[in-house]
Motif scaffolding. Structure first.
Motif, PDB file in Angstrom:
ATOM      1  N   ASP A   1       1.016   3.462  -4.971  1.00  0.00           N
ATOM      2  CA  ASP A   1       0.553   2.359  -5.807  1.00  0.00           C
ATOM      3  C   ASP A   1       0.124   1.217  -4.895  1.00  0.00           C
ATOM      4  OD1 ASP A   1       1.315   3.615  -8.222  1.00  0.00           O
ATOM      5  OD2 ASP A   1       3.378   2.941  -7.931  1.00  0.00           O
ATOM      6  N   PHE A   2      -0.788   0.423  -5.390  1.00  0.00           N
ATOM      7  CA  PHE A   2      -1.198  -0.783  -4.678  1.00  0.00           C
ATOM      8  C   PHE A   2      -0.651  -1.986  -5.423  1.00  0.00           C
ATOM      9  CE2 PHE A   2      -4.186   1.993  -2.731  1.00  0.00           C
ATOM     10  CZ  PHE A   2      -4.589   1.380  -1.570  1.00  0.00           C
TER      11      PHE A   2
ATOM     12  N   ASP B   1      -8.850   2.124  -6.482  1.00  0.00           N
ATOM     13  CA  ASP B   1     -10.109   2.476  -5.831  1.00  0.00           C
ATOM     14  C   ASP B   1     -11.297   2.300  -6.773  1.00  0.00           C
ATOM     15  OD1 ASP B   1      -9.112   3.027  -3.308  1.00  0.00           O
ATOM     16  OD2 ASP B   1      -8.763   5.144  -3.748  1.00  0.00           O
TER      17      ASP B   1
ATOM     18  N   ARG C   1      -3.210   4.265  -7.018  1.00  0.00           N
ATOM     19  CA  ARG C   1      -4.277   4.313  -6.008  1.00  0.00           C
ATOM     20  C   ARG C   1      -5.640   4.643  -6.621  1.00  0.00           C
ATOM     21  NH1 ARG C   1      -4.984   4.899  -0.495  1.00  0.00           N
ATOM     22  NH2 ARG C   1      -2.767   4.739  -0.117  1.00  0.00           N
ATOM     23  N   ARG C   2      -5.689   5.628  -7.481  1.00  0.00           N
ATOM     24  CA  ARG C   2      -6.968   6.043  -8.079  1.00  0.00           C
ATOM     25  C   ARG C   2      -7.611   4.911  -8.875  1.00  0.00           C
ATOM     26  NH1 ARG C   2      -7.611  11.715 -10.788  1.00  0.00           N
ATOM     27  NH2 ARG C   2      -8.780  12.147  -8.929  1.00  0.00           N
TER      28      ARG C   2
ATOM     29  N   ILE D   1       0.857  -1.182   0.000  1.00  0.00           N
ATOM     30  CA  ILE D   1       0.000   0.000   0.000  1.00  0.00           C
ATOM     31  C   ILE D   1       0.893   1.232   0.000  1.00  0.00           C
ATOM     32  CG2 ILE D   1      -1.711   1.307   1.313  1.00  0.00           C
ATOM     33  CD1 ILE D   1      -2.646  -1.318   2.519  1.00  0.00           C
TER      34      ILE D   1
END
Length: 66
Positions: free
Chosen positions: A33-34, A53, A49-50, A30
């Motif tokens: 970036d994931f 989500d 991240r965007r 986390i």
């Protein structure tokens, strides 16, 4: 837009299935970036991240290391 809280080890389900047929992913990193690992085939992906989500449909299971 609601902010979801994620932790390493959480299992999430994405809106689209993976080509291997799996639909659950384990979060392994986390940050900006994931990083997630397919629970069916073990494939690792990294998403901003965007996009992460937007792609998550639901949280399947909470991590056990709280």
């Amino acid at each position: 837009m609601d902010k979801r809280e994620y932790e390493i080890g959480d299992l999430v389900r994405f809106r689209k299935k993976h080509p291997c047929g799996g639909d659950t992913w384990e979060i392994t990193r986390i940050g900006m970036d994931f990083k997630a690992k397919c629970t069916t085939c073990g494939r690792l992906i990294m998403l901003p991240r965007r996009k992460f989500d937007k792609s998550v449909k639901e949280k399947v299971m909470e991590s056990e290391n709280k």
